[in-house]
Structure formats: C-alpha cells, structure tokens
Motif scaffolding. Structure first.
Motif, mmCIF file in Angstrom:
data_model
loop_
_atom_site.group_PDB
_atom_site.id
_atom_site.type_symbol
_atom_site.label_atom_id
_atom_site.label_comp_id
_atom_site.label_asym_id
_atom_site.label_seq_id
_atom_site.Cartn_x
_atom_site.Cartn_y
_atom_site.Cartn_z
ATOM 1 N N THR A 364 0.837 -1.214 0.000
ATOM 2 C CA THR A 364 0.000 0.000 0.000
ATOM 3 C C THR A 364 0.867 1.257 0.000
ATOM 4 O OG1 THR A 364 -1.624 -1.232 1.299
ATOM 5 C CG2 THR A 364 -1.912 1.146 1.175
ATOM 6 N N ASP A 367 1.932 2.340 -3.509
ATOM 7 C CA ASP A 367 0.872 3.023 -4.261
ATOM 8 C C ASP A 367 0.704 4.459 -3.774
ATOM 9 O OD1 ASP A 367 0.466 0.653 -5.611
ATOM 10 O OD2 ASP A 367 -1.138 -0.024 -4.256
ATOM 11 N N GLN A 370 3.589 6.655 -5.022
ATOM 12 C CA GLN A 370 3.441 6.971 -6.449
ATOM 13 C C GLN A 370 2.435 8.092 -6.659
ATOM 14 O OE1 GLN A 370 5.277 5.560 -9.059
ATOM 15 N NE2 GLN A 370 4.343 7.295 -10.103
#
Length: 427
Positions: A364, A367, A370
């Motif tokens: 997680t 992500d 990013q």
C-alpha cells in the motif's frame, strides 16, 4: 627489449597492488549482519568461560582417573585392654607366655580396587556430561546477543534510510525554490514566498542533524559490542529479504536440554554401581606388639595380603528414593523443554503475523508514494507559473515525504521482523 618487458611487469604488479588495496579498503569499510554476530560473540567477555570450562574438565578428569591408582593408607594404634587371651592350662616347669595388655601397631596398606573401576568410568562420563552442559549454557547466553545486535544494526539502517530521504526532501525544496525564483522574476510570486521555502530547508537540515546524532548513539553501542570502530564512512550492508522462513526450531536451548538429559543417564548408572559389592586386592605390612603370632609378646614385623570384599548394604535403603528423585528431575526438565517450545512457537506465530501485516502495508505504501509523487511533480510545474502557492507546494512535498518515511520504516521493520523470526527459530 628487456627494459620494456621489465616495465610492463612492474606496471602489472603496480596495478594489482592498487586494485587489491582498493578492494581491501572497500571491504574494511563495510559490515554485514553475520560479521557483526561473529565479532560480538568473539568480543563478549563470557566467551572466556570456554577456556575456564576446559581447564575445569581437565582437572576433574585427572582427579577421577586417580581412582584407577592403588589406594595407600597408613595407620597406627596404641591401646590398653582390660583382658587378654590366655591359655587355661598349667604345665610344670614350662612357662606359658601371656600377652601384654598394652598393645601397639603401626602399619601401611596398599589396595587396588577391582570393581571400583566401573565407578571411575561413570564418574569420568559425568565430568564430560557436566562440562557439555556448562559449555552449552554459554552457547545459550551468547546466542541472546543476536537479538541485541539486530536492534542496533537495523536501527542504524533505518536512520541511514531516513537521512537519505531527508536529502531527497531537500532536493525537492531546492527545486521548488528555483522554480519559485522564476515566478518571482516574472512578477507572479512574492519575494516572501522564497523565505517560506528557505525556512523549510533549514528545518530539513535540523532533522538531518538530529538523525545523525541518534545514529552516532547506535553506532557507539554497536562498536562496543563488536570491538570495531564504525564511522560515517562505514557502510552497513542491507540484508536480503528472506523469501521463506523455516518454522522448525533449532535453538541452542534444545541442545542444552539434551545434554542435561545425558547427565541424568550417568547419575542413574552411578546409583546402580554404588549398590554393587566391591572387590579389591590388598597388601598390608606393619610393625607392632603383638604381631600375627599372638603368643609372641615382642615387637615384630608382619604382613598380610589377599582379596577383600566390601558391600555397603545401606545403599539399598536409599536406592529407590534416589531413582525417584532422578526421575522427578527428568520430568521437570521435560516440562521446561515443553514450556520453552510452547513459548517459542507462540512468539513465532506473533512474528509471522507481524511479517504478513508489514508486507501488506509496504504494498500500500508504494501506491501511496506513487500518487503523492505525481501530485508533487504537477505542483512543481505549476509553481513556476504561479498556478500554485509555496504553501501548497510544501504541503504536497511533505505529504510525499511522510509517505516515503512510512514506507522506509515499514521496509526496515519487515527486515528486522524477518531476522527476528530467524533468530527466534534458530535458523
């Protein structure tokens, strides 16, 4: 021609020496976790106990081996008794001598045990078994060092990663300052906005100072344990992420339980041997009054030799109870082993759950990082055109920094959890 060849040889040797020195310098500046384990064990004061235990074992074996040697006893006695043996007859003109009531004896005896040799054998076995137990206890204590080394080592790795991330944050702030300068030059941003970014850059510098101070504390403690200087140039190699973890327990405590069990087996042999009859050869020589001839009332030399049997029947009184006590001790040891395995398996279950949780969090985190990076890059481009404020830009880069910090912490925590799992299982 010879000079040219000689120069080439010198050049090759020089390059080889330079390369070796460089490789040695690089290797001397780096440390890995396994090396730290080994250095900590070799440097820990308790390791000196091995030599002491070995000497103790040697002395104990020497003393036990003395049981094979003949036993020498020296004794003496002076006594006065109320009556003596007399011949109850009277023959005319014949003087039958009588023993004196004061008697004296000085003697020496040499005896060679025969069946006691089995006792000596078992005593030597017990010395070996006890020495193995004490040595394994040292192994158990030294093994506990691994957990402490893990804390220092992974603590330094975490701080190093945080320092590196602080440098990335500074880079983003400087990039924002450059773009903000363009906006100020174009008249679409206030000069005070540059001060906001400058203050944030100083704040990041303070954070680096704090991290380096904390790192020094960890480094000093690790250096003390491994007896090797660690400075800012020393590279701590990041351990590989464990792909599979063995749940089988191979801790030194289990070997300690096994060695302790062997001492009970030897004790059991000693109890059985103690209840057996004991034979020995003996020779006794002495000087006294009377000698072996009871009718000779003068001081005389004498000797006697043969085979002697002794049997301590009283050992049967306590043999059963000694066996029962030994059995209780064995049962207590088994309970300790089962308790250790239960607690260790419980810890492994908890650590396995922690590892699974951290693996999900890291996925997680990637992500989130990013997404935060995309927002930051967009804000950087807008900053030059005055489409966003410096305060908004700081919010975006701080959010990205926090996301990266979380991922760094979780990654190091995962590594530490994996190696703690390996330490707990003994693999």
């Amino acid at each position: 021609m010879i000079r040219i060849v000689f120069r080439r040889v010198l050049t090759i040797i020089g390059c080889w020496l330079i390369t070796n020195n460089y490789i040695y310098a690089q290797s001397s500046r780096s440390l890995n976790l396994d090396v730290c384990y080994r250095l900590a064990e070799n440097n820990y004061p308790l390791v000196k106990q091995y030599a002491l235990l070995e000497k103790t074992k040697e002395y104990s074996l020497t003393n036990a081996s003395k049981g094979y040697l003949p036993q020498i006893n020296v004794g003496g006695q002076a006594s006065y008794q109320s009556d003596v043996t007399q011949i109850p007859i009277s023959i005319p003109h014949i003087d039958i001598p009588s023993m004196n009531k004061d008697q004296y004896k000085l003697y020496g005896e040499v005896s060679q045990p025969l069946t006691d040799l089995f006792m000596v054998k078992h005593q030597k076995e017990l010395v070996y078994a006890n020495a193995a137990v004490e040595k394994q206890k040292v192994e158990v204590e030294l093994y506990k060092l691994k957990e402490r080394i893990n804390q220092f080592y992974f603590g330094i790795l975490l701080i190093d990663a945080q320092i590196a991330q602080a440098e990335v944050l500074k880079k983003d702030i400087r990039s924002g300052m450059n773009r903000n300068d363009v906006a100020i030059a174009n008249g679409i941003a206030l000069k005070s906005s540059s001060d906001v970014l400058g203050a944030e850059l100083l704040k990041a510098d303070q954070r680096t100072i704090e991290l380096k101070a904390t790192r020094k504390g960890y480094v000093d403690m690790l250096s003390l344990f491994i007896n090797r200087t660690i400075d800012e140039h020393t590279i701590l190699e990041k351990p590989f992420t464990a792909t599979s973890l063995m749940t089988e327990i191979n801790r030194p405590e289990l070997k300690l339980f096994e060695t302790q069990k062997k001492t009970f087996d030897v004790h059991n042999k000693l109890i059985d041997t103690k209840a057996l009859p004991h034979f020995s050869l003996f020779f006794q020589g002495g000087y006294g009054r009377p000698g072996l001839n009871m009718l000779n009332n003068n001081f005389d030399l004498y000797y006697i030799g043969g085979v002697r049997l002794t049997w301590n029947i009283a050992s049967f009184y306590t043999r059963k109870q000694e066996k029962q006590l030994l059995n209780l001790s064995q049962n207590a040891l088994q309970v300790q082993k089962e308790t250790f395995l239960f607690n260790t398996n419980l810890t492994l279950k908890q650590q396995d759950s922690e590892i699974a949780k951290l693996e999900e969090l890291i996925q997680t985190d990637r992500d989130i990082v990013q997404l935060r990076e995309n927002v930051k890059l967009s804000a950087q481009n807008q900053l030059a055109y005055g489409a966003t404020t410096t305060n908004d830009y700081l919010i975006y880069i701080n959010a990205e920094d926090q996301a990266k910090q979380n991922m760094i912490i979780h990654e190091i925590q995962l590594l530490m959890a994996q190696y703690s799992f390996k330490t707990t299982s003994g693999n």
